[in-house]
Enzyme design. Sequence first.
Site, PDB file in Angstrom:
ATOM      1  N   GLU A   1       0.809  -1.229   0.000  1.00  0.00           N
ATOM      2  CA  GLU A   1       0.000   0.000   0.000  1.00  0.00           C
ATOM      3  C   GLU A   1       0.842   1.279   0.000  1.00  0.00           C
ATOM      4  O   GLU A   1       0.609   2.195   0.782  1.00  0.00           O
ATOM      5  CB  GLU A   1      -0.963  -0.022   1.192  1.00  0.00           C
ATOM      6  CG  GLU A   1      -1.892  -1.227   1.162  1.00  0.00           C
ATOM      7  CD  GLU A   1      -2.741  -1.377   2.418  1.00  0.00           C
ATOM      8  OE1 GLU A   1      -2.615  -0.546   3.338  1.00  0.00           O
ATOM      9  OE2 GLU A   1      -3.533  -2.336   2.482  1.00  0.00           O
TER      10      GLU A   1
ATOM     11  N   ASP B   1     -12.158 -10.703  -0.300  1.00  0.00           N
ATOM     12  CA  ASP B   1     -13.352 -10.943   0.500  1.00  0.00           C
ATOM     13  C   ASP B   1     -14.485 -10.114  -0.080  1.00  0.00           C
ATOM     14  O   ASP B   1     -14.264  -9.242  -0.918  1.00  0.00           O
ATOM     15  CB  ASP B   1     -13.141 -10.656   1.993  1.00  0.00           C
ATOM     16  CG  ASP B   1     -12.629  -9.258   2.293  1.00  0.00           C
ATOM     17  OD1 ASP B   1     -12.687  -8.387   1.402  1.00  0.00           O
ATOM     18  OD2 ASP B   1     -12.160  -9.033   3.419  1.00  0.00           O
TER      19      ASP B   1
ATOM     20  N   ASN C   1       1.950  -4.972  -3.331  1.00  0.00           N
ATOM     21  CA  ASN C   1       0.551  -5.266  -3.003  1.00  0.00           C
ATOM     22  C   ASN C   1      -0.222  -3.979  -2.725  1.00  0.00           C
ATOM     23  O   ASN C   1       0.263  -3.100  -2.012  1.00  0.00           O
ATOM     24  CB  ASN C   1       0.520  -6.165  -1.753  1.00  0.00           C
ATOM     25  CG  ASN C   1      -0.838  -6.789  -1.511  1.00  0.00           C
ATOM     26  OD1 ASN C   1      -1.419  -7.385  -2.393  1.00  0.00           O
ATOM     27  ND2 ASN C   1      -1.324  -6.666  -0.283  1.00  0.00           N
TER      28      ASN C   1
ATOM     29  N   GLU D   1      -6.110 -10.743  -1.257  1.00  0.00           N
ATOM     30  CA  GLU D   1      -6.854 -10.568   0.002  1.00  0.00           C
ATOM     31  C   GLU D   1      -8.362 -10.594  -0.243  1.00  0.00           C
ATOM     32  O   GLU D   1      -9.112  -9.839   0.360  1.00  0.00           O
ATOM     33  CB  GLU D   1      -6.479  -9.244   0.670  1.00  0.00           C
ATOM     34  CG  GLU D   1      -4.999  -9.065   0.930  1.00  0.00           C
ATOM     35  CD  GLU D   1      -4.672  -7.769   1.665  1.00  0.00           C
ATOM     36  OE1 GLU D   1      -5.586  -7.185   2.299  1.00  0.00           O
ATOM     37  OE2 GLU D   1      -3.513  -7.337   1.608  1.00  0.00           O
TER      38      GLU D   1
ATOM     39  N   HIS E   1     -10.672  -6.410  -2.019  1.00  0.00           N
ATOM     40  CA  HIS E   1     -11.700  -6.247  -0.982  1.00  0.00           C
ATOM     41  C   HIS E   1     -12.935  -5.656  -1.672  1.00  0.00           C
ATOM     42  O   HIS E   1     -12.988  -4.466  -1.952  1.00  0.00           O
ATOM     43  CB  HIS E   1     -11.211  -5.329   0.132  1.00  0.00           C
ATOM     44  CG  HIS E   1     -10.059  -5.886   0.901  1.00  0.00           C
ATOM     45  ND1 HIS E   1     -10.164  -7.041   1.654  1.00  0.00           N
ATOM     46  CD2 HIS E   1      -8.780  -5.463   1.038  1.00  0.00           C
ATOM     47  CE1 HIS E   1      -8.997  -7.303   2.224  1.00  0.00           C
ATOM     48  NE2 HIS E   1      -8.145  -6.373   1.862  1.00  0.00           N
TER      49      HIS E   1
END
Length: 215
Positions: free
Chosen positions: A50, A166, A95, A164, A135
């Site tokens: 990030e 979800d 990432n 990641e 996300h």
Amino acid sequence: GHNLCWHESIPAWFTSTVTKDNAAQILTQHIQTVAGRYAGKLHSWDVVNEAIDLKSGRPDGLRDSPWLELLGPSYLEIAFRTARQADRTALLTYNDYGIELDTTEQIDKRGQVMMLVRRLLARGVPIDAVGVQSHLAAGDTPGPGLIHFVRELAAMRLQVFITEMDVNDRKLPDSVLERDTGVASTYRDYLTPLLAEPNVNVALTWGITDRCTWL
């Protein structure tokens, strides 16, 4: 492995101990210790996490973080080179989040991530993959911009990892069946076109149960 360098979850002693004079040494030692401990055992590392933040207002898109303040943009290069030295076999990943959809903000951020990757490659920095956190909210689907991004990275011989994933189902109806159907559809509609790309070889979920979710 998640992750070796981030602007959050920094220990309490950081601000009173780390200076411009010793920041490179501390970052290097941290990565050598962590990546070295698991060397040869992991498929890949999120080396830097990030680092892009459009709200910081920099032309290069970099986040106004403690590492940037102390070391300038060179901290990314230090992190990746140290990770390669510490673990020769793991794939090294940059990432980030908020680059999945074709909204104006996410298109701009995706562009800055691409420019960052190009700068790293131009300097011979060892990077093998870009992580797309994914996300999502129920109903989100990847637009053509994300597929183009993936293919641009493929042309640079870089892999893409879904790191990641979800699905936030808060806006769905209370019915369990409807919620499960909506979440399942989102996974299907997002993963199907991405996993069809030859350089998308990894898809990770961010937890497997709502009992422990960060949401």
